[in-house]
Write a protein that holds these residues in place. Structure first.
Motif: not given
Length: 158
Positions: A30, A67-68, A71, A125-126, A129-132
């Motif tokens: 990040c 990233n996959t 994550g 969008l970032d 993604v962080y909210n996930m």
């Protein structure tokens, strides 16, 4: 929360062993915009925005898996830490677990509401993604804080 849905306590250690390095790698990705160029994998994709505006749906595609991978490791580690029993699981710990989960969901959605109101364009969008990851992060922090605070209270009573 029914204890039947929780994993045995030994999975908590495995979860921490996965979660800590995944968190460090995630922060590096990040902050440094890091992507391992050598980590390309041919994989089945449901949807992929390919080069030259040719969208690919339900195809095999060559993707950068950095990233996959990181994550996925983070989610697996956080789930193992979050949903493993404590050594002495009782009704009070179940109550702490449930209140921590409710608290994490509430705080996560408050942060998401703030983002909806004040963040626009590509940065949104970032934020999504962080909210996930926020529910799991907040839950782990809150639950472990309450367990730590509870252990101090019990030691003071002795």
């Amino acid at each position: 929360m029914t204890p039947k849905l929780l994993l045995p306590n030994r999975y908590k250690k495995i979860g921490w062993l996965i979660l800590i390095p995944a968190t460090i790698l995630g922060i590096i990705i990040c902050t440094k915009e890091f992507s391992a160029e050598w980590f390309h994998v041919k994989t089945f994709v449901i949807a992929n925005d390919a080069t030259f505006n040719q969208n690919k749906y339900f195809k095999i595609s060559d993707v950068n898996f950095t990233n996959t991978f990181v994550g996925s490791l983070f989610i697996i580690g956080a789930l193992l830490v979050s949903f493993s029993k404590e050594k002495n699981e009782d009704e009070y710990i179940n109550e702490l677990r449930l209140s921590s989960l409710l608290w994490a969901v509430l705080v996560s959605y408050i942060l998401l509401l703030i983002a909806f109101l004040f963040v626009y364009g590509t940065p949104f969008l970032d934020v999504m993604v962080y909210n996930m990851f926020t529910v799991l992060i907040i839950f782990i922090i809150r639950f472990n804080y309450l367990m730590y605070k509870n252990s101090k209270t019990v030691q003071d009573e002795k």
